[in-house]
Design a protein around this motif. Structure first.
Motif, short mmCIF file in Angstrom:
data_model
loop_
_atom_site.label_atom_id
_atom_site.label_comp_id
_atom_site.label_asym_id
_atom_site.label_seq_id
_atom_site.Cartn_x
_atom_site.Cartn_y
_atom_site.Cartn_z
N ASN A 224 0.78 -1.24 0.00
CA ASN A 224 0.00 0.00 0.00
C ASN A 224 0.81 1.29 0.00
OD1 ASN A 224 -2.61 -1.07 -0.23
ND2 ASN A 224 -2.57 -1.63 1.95
N PHE B 43 3.05 4.05 -1.81
CA PHE B 43 3.09 4.52 -3.20
C PHE B 43 4.53 4.67 -3.69
CE2 PHE B 43 -1.22 5.42 -2.15
CZ PHE B 43 -1.90 5.27 -3.34
N ARG C 282 3.20 9.20 -7.41
CA ARG C 282 1.80 9.63 -7.54
C ARG C 282 1.65 10.54 -8.74
NH1 ARG C 282 -1.22 8.98 -2.01
NH2 ARG C 282 -2.82 8.70 -3.59
N LYS D 8 4.51 -6.86 -6.38
CA LYS D 8 3.57 -6.46 -7.42
C LYS D 8 3.18 -5.00 -7.20
CE LYS D 8 0.07 -9.35 -8.42
NZ LYS D 8 0.35 -9.80 -9.78
N GLU E 188 -2.55 2.96 -11.01
CA GLU E 188 -3.94 3.31 -10.72
C GLU E 188 -4.24 4.74 -11.11
OE1 GLU E 188 -4.01 0.68 -6.59
OE2 GLU E 188 -4.21 2.86 -6.48
N PRO F 163 -10.23 3.95 -6.44
CA PRO F 163 -9.33 4.10 -7.58
C PRO F 163 -9.42 2.91 -8.53
CG PRO F 163 -8.19 4.54 -5.53
CD PRO F 163 -9.53 4.01 -5.16
N ILE F 164 -9.23 3.16 -9.82
CA ILE F 164 -9.28 2.10 -10.82
C ILE F 164 -7.87 1.61 -11.11
CG2 ILE F 164 -9.80 1.60 -13.25
CD1 ILE F 164 -12.03 3.70 -13.03
N VAL F 165 -7.71 0.31 -11.08
CA VAL F 165 -6.41 -0.26 -11.41
C VAL F 165 -6.36 -0.44 -12.92
CG1 VAL F 165 -4.82 -2.15 -11.05
CG2 VAL F 165 -6.37 -1.47 -9.21
N ILE F 166 -5.35 0.15 -13.53
CA ILE F 166 -5.24 0.08 -14.98
C ILE F 166 -4.39 -1.10 -15.39
CG2 ILE F 166 -4.31 1.29 -16.99
CD1 ILE F 166 -4.93 3.88 -15.25
N GLN F 167 -3.37 -1.32 -14.61
CA GLN F 167 -2.44 -2.38 -14.97
C GLN F 167 -1.63 -2.76 -13.76
OE1 GLN F 167 0.38 -1.28 -17.91
NE2 GLN F 167 0.78 -3.39 -18.47
N SER F 168 -1.18 -4.02 -13.72
CA SER F 168 -0.28 -4.38 -12.63
C SER F 168 1.07 -4.78 -13.22
CB SER F 168 -0.88 -5.52 -11.81
OG SER F 168 -1.15 -6.63 -12.62
N GLN F 169 2.12 -4.49 -12.48
CA GLN F 169 3.48 -4.84 -12.93
C GLN F 169 4.06 -5.83 -11.93
OE1 GLN F 169 3.17 -2.55 -16.18
NE2 GLN F 169 4.84 -3.93 -15.77
N ASP F 170 4.66 -6.84 -12.48
CA ASP F 170 5.15 -7.94 -11.66
C ASP F 170 6.67 -7.99 -11.64
OD1 ASP F 170 2.59 -8.82 -11.16
OD2 ASP F 170 3.16 -10.92 -11.47
N ARG G 150 1.25 1.92 -6.85
CA ARG G 150 1.13 1.50 -5.45
C ARG G 150 1.61 0.06 -5.31
NH1 ARG G 150 -2.96 -1.26 -2.81
NH2 ARG G 150 -4.00 -1.38 -4.82
N VAL H 128 1.27 -3.43 -4.16
CA VAL H 128 0.13 -4.24 -3.73
C VAL H 128 0.56 -5.11 -2.56
CG1 VAL H 128 -1.50 -6.04 -4.46
CG2 VAL H 128 -0.79 -4.26 -6.07
#
Lengths: 289, 381, 155
Positions: free
Chosen positions: C37, C39, C42, C57, C61, C69-76, C97, C99
């Motif tokens: 959580n 950031f 921003r 991860k 957002e 907030p809408i998550v657009i994509q996650s990066q791993d 952010r 995860v």
């Protein structure tokens, strides 16, 4: 390695009238998501099970409303429970998804050629699905896991629209906890409460662990998803003749006689729905075929 | 040379009535050409007087007209809007009905049609259409319900075409103007020097049996010669041709050709061509109930690939442009069909040309594609 | 520093880069970690960094008023996060952010920008790699926009 989906007329299809629907009673229903329901059907008395191959479909008839092709989504090793997973998008699918335990569904089938699960033994198997496309591949996953020792790596990549659209959560949780299948899922969009991946399913492909030179891919989802997935697989070095896709076309008869499902020279209902990508490459490239 | 060809008979024109009667006596429902709504259609025949005696037709792209010839001929016209398909692959068939009950519903099998039918006046191109339908409906893994029952109870009297219609191109399709197989009896109508008779060929044992009941004589050389000459003249008079050489490859090559758009600009996508075509087999499967919902039915009805709904799947039509639908129809007939069934799907009957409200001519469209292909080759050399 | 150098030189993102060029990058690199959580950056803030995610991860957002907030994509793990440092006005377009607990190598984008200006060969190598990433993200975004699993995608 070129493999062709195997044909499986499990009984002599020239016996009897292939257009006659047989009423099957609903044994159980399960609400998979807000718009998708799985129906478990009981073959009528006197029938010993309902043998089928992963990837085959039945024509399901909602009394008085209409008939639609629906893939069988249950375990092929469990003959007594015939499961279909149906998303409510039209009149017939809405009628089917609102049926209750004890109601009857007309069944014709099984039809079509399925995933060549047995024929690809010895390879890594990557199953890539999008949306409701997981349903026709679940029987293949069951079969792969039932004969796990015959395959190399087994990978499942699944993309859904949102977390609320994810099918078969119980299966997915079980598979994720196994060490012999890599399961990755992603959603196209999500709120912050979702802890998993966000992004399109093609983005999972570069991250997955498999040997592109000894790998067979089973792909099922909207055609556009399959197009991009195939592109990504080829980019990773998977051979075109090792990629299998499941095509969707309008089907009215299921037996190659009504003409609706034609895809170039083939009838999707009897020559497909599962094809080797090499054989349908043209239809991915040519518009309105 | 087969035995049958040695055994060519002659039936005087008055003998045709005996033939019709002999078929009726054997329990056949005789179906043949009759004038209805200004066209030669197929319907029940009770006597030879029901036939379009003294009529002939004028056919052109987009136009059909019957005219009095002033002659006494029975068969001096080409094919009309009907084909025998309507008897073997009816425009609508009830596949089954179902009744609601405590268990849900019970499906009741339909009764199969078993009436014996005699088809009188089947043209050579139509024999080929029948052969094609046999492959379509019985050659695959599944049998079309009811087709074999309807097919096996037929008696076929073919009639060779001594005068091709205005849109015919059977000679180039190698399906006519003379029948070579697929009939019980084949007639060539001759009206020469005031004498009116039929040269009759036998194509089957039941044909031979029927013929033995009729007042025939063995054809002499002059009569055989007259029939052969009539066939030669018909071939020579045919105004159209479709060059089938490498046709499949041509169409595959031309999939993205802009020419399809020029056809689409004329095409109304009305589906007439599919309705009159003797080989088009596509059907829709429709379900419904009575008002009370106690009884449900499933019907199979002729469908056309020219409708948008034909290729509809959730999300929209696969072939949403007229261009794609015309291309599908023609490519199916002349290319996909070869892969699917081993023959072309076109028999050269010309119906689709005559009955197209825009007068689109399949032979012209093939030629246009071929010419473009040729000129491209020349340019690239 | 030796450790960072090994990690960077073995990373597929830098495959084929000169040892000297990797050295330059190492000079701008540091190890970082973020609690769940927390950031990484921003929206609107100056973009002066990018990350090699080593573990965890990160979600990208955007904030929409009156809702989550809408998550657009996650990066791993293994992926590269952040390209806004490369293009003016050098400000982040979205929030990033962690995860879960996330470890990463942070590269000082401002420092690298200057080095790229001085050494165009390096600049081209860096640009080439980021162009690929931007193209991939654009492709994925387009696919996402199509809402391919949605209802009534026609008409």
């Amino acid at each position: 390695m070129a493999t062709t989906p195997t044909s499986s007329p499990l009984h002599d299809v020239r016996d009897g009238d292939p257009m006659l629907a047989r009423p099957f009673q609903i044994r159980r229903t399960r609400k998979d998501t807000y718009d998708t329901v799985s129906l478990q059907l009981k073959p009528p008395d006197g029938d010993d099970g309902f043998p089928f191959e992963p990837g085959q479909f039945n024509m399901l008839y909602a009394y008085g409303v209409g008939e639609v092709p629906i893939s069988i989504s249950g375990n092929p090793a469990k003959n007594d429970s015939l499961v279909h997973t149906i998303r409510a998008v039209g009149a017939a699918t809405r009628a089917l998804t609102s049926l209750k335990v004890g109601d009857s569904v007309g069944v014709r089938g099984p039809f079509g050629k399925g995933w060549p699960v047995e024929a690809v033994a010895g390879n890594d198997v990557v199953v890539i699905t999008g949306g409701i496309g997981l349903a026709p591949l679940r029987p293949a996953i069951y079969q792969l896991l039932a004969h796990r020792e015959e395959y190399g790596k087994v990978v499942l990549l699944y993309g859904a629209r949102t977390p609320e659209d994810i099918l078969f959560r119980r299966n997915l949780e079980k598979w994720r906890s196994r060490f012999d299948i890599e399961t990755a899922l992603t959603v196209d969009r999500a709120a912050r409460s979702w802890k998993g991946n966000v992004g399109v399913v093609t983005q999972l492909i570069p991250r997955a662990v498999f040997d592109p030179l000894h790998c067979v891919a089973f792909v099922c989802g909207p055609e556009i998803m399959m197009r991009f997935t195939v592109m990504e697989l080829i980019k990773r070095g998977v051979a075109e003749n090792n990629i299998f896709v499941s095509m969707e076309r309008n089907m009215k008869c299921g037996i190659g006689l009504c003409g609706h499902c034609q895809l170039g020279s083939s009838f999707v209902c009897k020559d497909g729905p599962v094809y080797c990508y090499e054989d349908v490459r043209d239809s991915f490239r040519k518009r309105e075929m | 040379m087969t035995k049958r060809q040695e055994n060519i008979a002659v039936l005087e024109s008055e003998g045709l009535g005996y033939l019709v009667q002999a078929l009726i006596d054997k329990g056949y429902e005789v179906l043949g050409p009759r004038i209805k709504d200004g066209a030669v259609t197929y319907d029940q025949i009770e006597t030879v007087r029901d036939l379009p005696i003294g009529w002939t037709d004028r056919q052109e792209p987009g136009s059909y007209r019957l005219v009095k010839s002033g002659k006494k001929t029975y068969f001096d016209y080409a094919v009309g809007p009907h084909s025998w398909k309507k008897y073997l692959h009816p425009p609508e068939t009830r596949l089954w009905e179902a009744r609601r009950d405590e268990q849900g519903f019970t499906v009741i099998e339909p009764e199969r049609e078993t009436a014996k039918k005699a088809l009188l006046g089947v043209r050579p191109c139509e024999l080929q259409a029948l052969a094609i339908q046999d492959t379509v409906f019985t050659g695959g893994p599944y049998l079309a319900p009811g087709y074999q029952e309807r097919r096996s109870n037929l008696f076929i009297v073919a009639v060779n075409c001594v005068r091709p219609g205005g849109t015919c191109f059977c000679a180039s399709m190698k399906t006519g103007p003379k029948a070579t197989s697929g009939f019980d009896l084949a007639l060539t109508e001759i009206l020469e020097s005031g004498r009116h008779y039929f040269v009759v060929e036998v194509g089957s044992a039941s044909g031979e049996e029927l013929l033995s009941d009729l007042p025939t004589k063995v054809a002499d050389d002059a009569e055989k010669e007259a029939a052969a000459k009539a066939m030669e003249r018909a071939t020579a008079k045919m105004g159209r041709e479709l060059d089938t050489k490498g046709i499949r490859e041509l169409l595959y090559k031309c999939f993205d050709d802009p020419h399809w758009q020029t056809v689409a600009d004329r095409c109304f996508s009305c589906g007439n061509c599919t309705m009159v075509c003797p080989t088009c087999f596509c059907v829709n499967v429709e379900d419904g109930t009575d008002l009370s919902g106690q009884q449900a039915e499933r019907w199979s009805r002729w469908d056309s690939c020219f409708t948008r709904d034909f290729s509809y799947i959730h999300g929209g039509s696969i072939r949403f442009t007229v261009k794609a639908r015309y291309r599908q129809w023609m490519t199916h007939k002349l290319a996909y069909w070869l892969d699917q069934f081993g023959t072309l799907g076109c028999v050269g009957c010309g119906r689709c040309i005559t009955w197209c409200p825009a007068g689109i001519d399949i032979t012209e469209e093939v030629r246009a594609l071929r010419d473009k292909e040729q000129s491209e080759k020349v340019q690239s050399v | 520093m030796e450790n960072l150098e090994r990690i960077l030189s073995e990373h597929p993102f830098l495959e084929g880069m000169d040892v000297d060029q990797v050295q330059l990058l190492v000079g701008c690199a540091s190890n970082v970690f973020f609690q769940a959580n927390e950031f990484l950056f921003r929206e609107g803030e100056p973009a002066d960094t990018f990350y090699f995610i080593r573990h965890g991860k990160v979600s990208i957002e955007t904030h929409v008023p009156q809702r989550e907030p809408i998550v657009i994509q996650s990066q791993d793990e293994g992926e590269i996060l952040g390209w806004s440092w490369l293009v003016p006005p050098y400000r982040w377009h979205f929030d990033a952010r962690a995860v879960e607990l996330t470890r990463a190598i942070a590269l000082d984008g401002k420092c690298l920008r200057d080095k790229c200006e001085q050494d165009h060969d390096l600049g081209y190598e860096v640009m080439k790699r980021f162009a690929l990433i931007i193209a991939e993200r654009l492709g994925a975004t387009r696919l996402q926009l199509m809402d391919i699993y949605g209802h009534n995608t026609d008409k």
